[in-house]
Enzyme design. Structure first.
Site, short mmCIF file in Angstrom:
data_model
loop_
_atom_site.label_atom_id
_atom_site.label_comp_id
_atom_site.label_asym_id
_atom_site.label_seq_id
_atom_site.Cartn_x
_atom_site.Cartn_y
_atom_site.Cartn_z
N GLN A 125 -65.24 -32.51 25.14
CA GLN A 125 -66.60 -32.63 25.68
C GLN A 125 -67.56 -31.87 24.77
OE1 GLN A 125 -68.05 -30.52 29.41
NE2 GLN A 125 -67.76 -32.57 30.21
N SER A 128 -73.00 -28.79 25.22
CA SER A 128 -73.84 -27.63 24.92
C SER A 128 -74.24 -27.56 23.45
CB SER A 128 -73.11 -26.35 25.30
OG SER A 128 -72.84 -26.30 26.67
N GLU A 243 -67.52 -33.94 36.99
CA GLU A 243 -67.11 -32.58 36.63
C GLU A 243 -67.34 -31.60 37.77
OE1 GLU A 243 -69.23 -31.06 33.27
OE2 GLU A 243 -67.56 -29.78 32.66
N ASN A 369 -73.82 -21.68 37.87
CA ASN A 369 -74.05 -21.74 39.31
C ASN A 369 -75.52 -21.49 39.66
OD1 ASN A 369 -71.38 -22.29 39.51
ND2 ASN A 369 -70.86 -20.55 40.83
N GLU A 370 -76.24 -20.77 38.80
CA GLU A 370 -77.67 -20.57 39.07
C GLU A 370 -78.40 -21.92 39.03
OE1 GLU A 370 -75.85 -18.80 37.04
OE2 GLU A 370 -75.96 -16.76 37.86
#
Length: 386
Positions: A125, A128, A243, A369-370
Site C-alpha cells: 500500500q 502516505s 481497511e 484515530n484523531e
C-alpha cells in the site's frame, strides 16, 4: 433476533477447523515483516490457496469458494484460534481486491486476483507521503500523460511490506489545476525497474518491511488505472473503508488475543495484581462486543446498507482495544514482559511484547484515530466542523 449459526455455517466451521488444525505449521514462522519470514509466509499463502482457503468469500473463478460473509467471519475466527501465520497478502486480498471487485475491469480481475490470492503477485500500500499522511488529500505525487500510459513522479512513505512486494497501489494527482479530493487517479504500479527506488525504513522491533518509495517518471500503462482518471478519491475511499471496516481486522484476531490473555492471567493469577482480573474481563468482553457488532454490520451490508463512515468508529474501537489488551498482558508479566521473541525464557515466545509494539501503531495507521473521530463527528453524528 436469532444469534444461532445455521447447519451450513456449523458444517463450514467444522471443515475449516479440521483443515487448519491439520495444516497450520507446528512452529511459529519468523515475522512476515522480515525477508526470511516473508518468503516462508508466501509458501503458506500458496498452501492456503491451493486448498481453497486463501479468500473464501471470492468467486470460484478467482480461487475462492463463494462462502458468505458470515462464513468468512467464521473462517477468520478459526484461523486466529489456531494461531495460523499472519497474512502477508493482506494488502492485496483484504484491501485492493474489494476495490477491484467494485471498480476494476473484467480484464483487471482476470489478470490480478488469482496471482494475488496465491501470493505470486505481492502488493504493498502506498498512500502516505512525507507531508500527506492522515490528510491524504494534500498529496503531491503526480502522474503525467504519455503515449500508452502515464509517468509517475513523487515520494511515498510508510509503505507496509513495500520492501518485499512486486507492486503497490496509490493515488496520484493527474490534474494539477484541481485541489484536494479532485483531479486524483488510483494507480497500480511496479516496485522494480527503471524509475523506482525502494528504501527500507528501520523499525523499533528490527523488522524491515516498511519502505519509502521514490518514483521518477515511472511508466505505468493505462491498464493499471483502477476506476476512472481524475476520480481516484472515490476509489481510494472504498479501499480505506475496507481497511477501517470489516476486512483488515476481523473479530477473530481480537477474540484469539483475548483468549490468550485469559490463559495468561490464569497462569499468573497467584503472583500478579488481582485487580488485573477486571481488565482481563474487560478485554474479553470488548472482543465479544466487537464480534457481534461485526455480525450486525454484515447483516446491514447484506440488506443494502454499506458501512460507510461508521467504519471510522470501528477502527477507533479495535485499535484502542488492542492497545489496552496488550498493556494488560504486560502488566501481568511484570518484568518478564521485556523478554522478546529472541529469549528462551519469554512467555508465549515473546508474542506479547511484539504484539504490544505493533498495537501501538494501530491508532496511527489506516488514518489516525484523531482523524477518524473528526469523520465520525461530522458524517455519523452530523456535528458542525470546529
Amino acid at each position: 433476533m436469532n444469534l444461532d449459526f445455521t447447519e451450513q455455517e456449523n458444517a463450514f466451521r467444522a471443515e475449516c477447523r479440521s483443515w487448519l488444525e491439520a495444516n497450520v505449521p507446528k512452529h511459529s514462522l519468523p515475522s512476515g515483516d522480515t525477508r526470511e519470514g516473508y518468503a516462508l509466509h508466501l509458501e503458506w499463502e500458496r498452501k492456503l490457496f491451493d486448498a481453497g482457503w486463501s479468500c473464501v468469500s471470492w468467486p470460484k473463478q478467482y480461487g475462492g469458494r463463494e462462502a458468505s460473509l458470515y462464513e468468512w467471519l467464521i473462517f477468520e475466527e478459526e484461523y486466529y484460534r489456531v494461531q495460523a501465520p499472519s497474512r502477508v497478502t493482506q494488502n492485496g486480498i483484504f484491501l485492493l481486491a474489494p476495490t477491484i471487485f467494485e471498480f476494476g475491469t473484467e480484464a483487471q480481475k482476470e489478470r490480478i486476483l488469482r496471482p494475488m490470492a496465491r501470493g505470486d503477485l505481492s502488493i504493498a500500500q502506498a498512500w502516505s507521503e512525507p507531508n500527506a499522511g492522515s490528510d491524504l488529500a494534500s498529496l503531491k505525487s503526480t502522474a503525467k500523460r504519455t503515449e500508452g500510459g502515464w509517468l509517475l513522479t513523487g515520494q511515498k512513505t510508510w509503505s507496509t511490506r513495500g520492501a518485499f512486494s512486486d507492486m503497490a497501489y496509490g493515488l496520484f494527482r493527474t490534474d494539477p489545476s484541481k485541489s484536494r479530493h479532485k483531479g486524483l487517479t488510483y494507480f497500480l504500479f511496479p516496485l522494480t525497474g527503471e524509475g523506482v527506488t525502494v528504501r527500507g525504513v528501520d523499525r523499533l522491533d528490527g523488522d524491515e518491511g516498511f519502505a519509502e518509495l521514490f518514483l521518477e517518471d515511472l511508466f505505468v500503462p493505462d491498464e493499471n488505472i483502477i476506476g476512472e482518471v481524475d476520480k481516484g478519491w472515490e476509489v481510494a475511499m472504498a479501499t480505506t473503508s475496507s481497511e477501517r471496516g470489516l476486512s483488515l481486522r476481523s473479530p477473530g484476531r481480537f477474540m484469539a488475543t483475548a483468549a490468550r490473555l485469559v490463559d495468561l492471567f490464569r497462569r499468573y493469577r497467584e503472583t500478579c495484581d488481582p485487580a488485573l482480573r477486571d481488565q482481563v474481563v474487560d478485554a474479553w468482553m470488548g472482543a465479544q462486543a466487537y464480534r457481534w457488532y461485526t455480525f450486525k454490520s454484515v447483516t446491514d451490508m447484506l440488506n443494502g446498507k454499506p458501512i460507510g463512515a461508521e467504519s471510522s468508529l470501528n477502527k477507533v474501537f479495535w485499535s484502542e482495544m488492542d492497545v489496552r489488551t496488550h498493556e494488560t498482558a504486560l502488566a501481568i508479566l511484570e518484568q518478564g514482559a521485556c523478554l522478546d521473541e529472541g529469549s528462551a525464557a519469554a512467555d508465549d515466545e515473546g508474542a506479547w511484547i511484539k504484539g504490544f509494539q505493533f498495537a501501538l501503531a494501530g491508532p496511527i495507521y489506516a488514518g489516525t484515530n484523531e482523524i477518524q473521530r473528526n469523520i465520525a463527528a461530522q458524517r455519523v453524528l452530523g456535528l458542525p466542523r470546529g
